[in-house]
Design a protein around this motif. Structure first.
Motif, mmCIF file in Angstrom:
data_model
loop_
_atom_site.group_PDB
_atom_site.id
_atom_site.type_symbol
_atom_site.label_atom_id
_atom_site.label_comp_id
_atom_site.label_asym_id
_atom_site.label_seq_id
_atom_site.Cartn_x
_atom_site.Cartn_y
_atom_site.Cartn_z
ATOM 1 N N SER A 63 -10.423 -9.357 4.952
ATOM 2 C CA SER A 63 -10.721 -8.806 3.637
ATOM 3 C C SER A 63 -11.991 -7.977 3.717
ATOM 4 O O SER A 63 -12.926 -8.332 4.423
ATOM 5 C CB SER A 63 -10.923 -9.929 2.625
ATOM 6 N N VAL A 64 -12.010 -6.878 2.982
ATOM 7 C CA VAL A 64 -13.189 -6.023 2.899
ATOM 8 C C VAL A 64 -13.773 -6.218 1.510
ATOM 9 O O VAL A 64 -13.081 -6.031 0.499
ATOM 10 C CB VAL A 64 -12.838 -4.541 3.131
ATOM 11 N N SER A 65 -15.052 -6.608 1.463
ATOM 12 C CA SER A 65 -15.732 -6.872 0.198
ATOM 13 C C SER A 65 -16.856 -5.883 -0.009
ATOM 14 O O SER A 65 -17.422 -5.347 0.940
ATOM 15 C CB SER A 65 -16.332 -8.285 0.196
ATOM 16 N N LEU A 66 -17.209 -5.690 -1.255
ATOM 17 C CA LEU A 66 -18.316 -4.830 -1.628
ATOM 18 C C LEU A 66 -19.620 -5.592 -1.424
ATOM 19 O O LEU A 66 -19.843 -6.633 -2.054
ATOM 20 C CB LEU A 66 -18.165 -4.400 -3.080
ATOM 21 N N GLY A 67 -20.447 -5.107 -0.520
ATOM 22 C CA GLY A 67 -21.737 -5.743 -0.240
ATOM 23 C C GLY A 67 -21.587 -7.202 0.129
ATOM 24 O O GLY A 67 -20.671 -7.582 0.843
ATOM 25 N N LEU A 72 -13.417 -7.959 -3.729
ATOM 26 C CA LEU A 72 -12.563 -7.412 -2.683
ATOM 27 C C LEU A 72 -12.167 -5.984 -3.023
ATOM 28 O O LEU A 72 -11.789 -5.692 -4.153
ATOM 29 C CB LEU A 72 -11.309 -8.261 -2.504
ATOM 30 N N ILE A 73 -12.265 -5.108 -2.005
ATOM 31 C CA ILE A 73 -11.858 -3.715 -2.215
ATOM 32 C C ILE A 73 -10.651 -3.350 -1.361
ATOM 33 O O ILE A 73 -9.985 -2.360 -1.630
ATOM 34 C CB ILE A 73 -13.019 -2.740 -1.944
ATOM 35 N N ALA A 74 -10.375 -4.164 -0.329
ATOM 36 C CA ALA A 74 -9.233 -3.862 0.543
ATOM 37 C C ALA A 74 -8.890 -5.083 1.391
ATOM 38 O O ALA A 74 -9.697 -6.003 1.537
ATOM 39 C CB ALA A 74 -9.540 -2.676 1.447
ATOM 40 N N ARG A 75 -7.689 -5.024 1.943
ATOM 41 C CA ARG A 75 -7.233 -6.071 2.864
ATOM 42 C C ARG A 75 -6.573 -5.385 4.051
ATOM 43 O O ARG A 75 -5.780 -4.450 3.881
ATOM 44 C CB ARG A 75 -6.252 -6.987 2.153
ATOM 45 N N ILE A 76 -6.899 -5.864 5.241
ATOM 46 C CA ILE A 76 -6.330 -5.309 6.472
ATOM 47 C C ILE A 76 -5.519 -6.415 7.137
ATOM 48 O O ILE A 76 -6.072 -7.459 7.488
ATOM 49 C CB ILE A 76 -7.436 -4.816 7.427
ATOM 50 N N ALA A 91 0.155 -2.825 14.954
ATOM 51 C CA ALA A 91 0.565 -2.199 13.701
ATOM 52 C C ALA A 91 -0.201 -2.890 12.584
ATOM 53 O O ALA A 91 -0.503 -4.088 12.664
ATOM 54 C CB ALA A 91 2.067 -2.366 13.498
ATOM 55 N N TYR A 92 -0.537 -2.127 11.547
ATOM 56 C CA TYR A 92 -1.343 -2.662 10.459
ATOM 57 C C TYR A 92 -0.698 -2.385 9.125
ATOM 58 O O TYR A 92 0.019 -1.404 8.943
ATOM 59 C CB TYR A 92 -2.734 -2.007 10.465
ATOM 60 N N SER A 93 -1.003 -3.244 8.189
ATOM 61 C CA SER A 93 -0.679 -3.030 6.792
ATOM 62 C C SER A 93 -2.024 -3.073 6.067
ATOM 63 O O SER A 93 -2.804 -4.009 6.252
ATOM 64 C CB SER A 93 0.233 -4.149 6.290
ATOM 65 N N VAL A 94 -2.299 -2.042 5.289
ATOM 66 C CA VAL A 94 -3.582 -1.963 4.608
ATOM 67 C C VAL A 94 -3.331 -1.849 3.112
ATOM 68 O O VAL A 94 -2.552 -1.006 2.665
ATOM 69 C CB VAL A 94 -4.394 -0.746 5.108
ATOM 70 N N THR A 95 -3.994 -2.705 2.344
ATOM 71 C CA THR A 95 -3.940 -2.651 0.896
ATOM 72 C C THR A 95 -5.320 -2.240 0.412
ATOM 73 O O THR A 95 -6.312 -2.893 0.745
ATOM 74 C CB THR A 95 -3.575 -4.029 0.301
ATOM 75 N N VAL A 96 -5.370 -1.151 -0.345
ATOM 76 C CA VAL A 96 -6.654 -0.596 -0.774
ATOM 77 C C VAL A 96 -6.683 -0.505 -2.291
ATOM 78 O O VAL A 96 -5.746 0.015 -2.908
ATOM 79 C CB VAL A 96 -6.857 0.819 -0.162
ATOM 80 N N ASN A 97 -7.752 -1.005 -2.900
ATOM 81 C CA ASN A 97 -7.903 -0.922 -4.351
ATOM 82 C C ASN A 97 -8.091 0.530 -4.785
ATOM 83 O O ASN A 97 -8.566 1.368 -4.020
ATOM 84 C CB ASN A 97 -9.103 -1.748 -4.819
ATOM 85 N N ALA A 98 -7.751 0.793 -6.024
ATOM 86 C CA ALA A 98 -7.907 2.132 -6.596
ATOM 87 C C ALA A 98 -9.370 2.562 -6.528
ATOM 88 O O ALA A 98 -10.280 1.750 -6.716
ATOM 89 C CB ALA A 98 -7.441 2.138 -8.045
ATOM 90 N N GLY A 99 -9.579 3.837 -6.233
ATOM 91 C CA GLY A 99 -10.928 4.388 -6.197
ATOM 92 C C GLY A 99 -11.656 4.196 -4.881
ATOM 93 O O GLY A 99 -12.794 4.619 -4.731
ATOM 94 N N ILE A 100 -11.006 3.567 -3.908
ATOM 95 C CA ILE A 100 -11.614 3.331 -2.594
ATOM 96 C C ILE A 100 -11.032 4.340 -1.609
ATOM 97 O O ILE A 100 -9.835 4.621 -1.623
ATOM 98 C CB ILE A 100 -11.347 1.883 -2.108
ATOM 99 N N ASP A 101 -11.869 4.870 -0.741
ATOM 100 C CA ASP A 101 -11.464 5.871 0.243
ATOM 101 C C ASP A 101 -10.556 5.228 1.299
ATOM 102 O O ASP A 101 -10.989 4.381 2.075
ATOM 103 C CB ASP A 101 -12.714 6.457 0.895
ATOM 104 N N TYR A 102 -9.300 5.647 1.328
ATOM 105 C CA TYR A 102 -8.328 5.098 2.275
ATOM 106 C C TYR A 102 -8.755 5.346 3.721
ATOM 107 O O TYR A 102 -8.602 4.478 4.576
ATOM 108 C CB TYR A 102 -6.947 5.718 2.053
#
Length: 118
Positions: A63-67, A72-76, A91-102
């Protein structure tokens, strides 16, 4: 063993083209635990991270978190298949929240891969 990865714009290695730095706080991390800090180029103090990656890369989910928050802003997710194992490719599946740079999140996935398979 590296504990710091720097990501630059294009093929440059110039300080002015530095985008962000990923830091593993310890050379020795447990195989099933991933915890790294991400510092944007303008974060000169490098005391508080701009982003944090936690989870278990080897189990396939981070999980990618803000600071240092729990926001959470994304999941890899790393996908393991027989074909990927035989070919040595992940191979990866990436889930990215709205407004976050893919592209930023994909770059983090590449750094995680390099970090674990150097």
């Amino acid at each position: 063993m590296n504990t710091r990865w720097k990501v630059y714009r294009g093929d440059s290695t110039s300080r002015r083209d530095l985008l962000f730095t990923v830091v593993k706080p310890s050379v020795i991390q447990l195989r099933w635990s991933t915890k790294v800090s991400v510092f944007l180029a303008n974060n000169d103090a490098v005391q508080a991270s701009d982003f944090r990656i936690t989870g278990s890369y080897h189990d396939g989910a981070c999980s990618v978190s803000l600071g240092e928050s729990d926001t959470l802003i994304a999941r890899i997710d790393r996908r393991s298949t027989v074909v990927s194992a035989l070919l040595g490719k992940n191979a990866y599946s990436v889930t990215v929240n709205a407004g976050i740079d893919y592209a930023f999140i994909v770059a983090l996935a590449v750094v995680l891969d390099e970090m674990h398979y150097q």
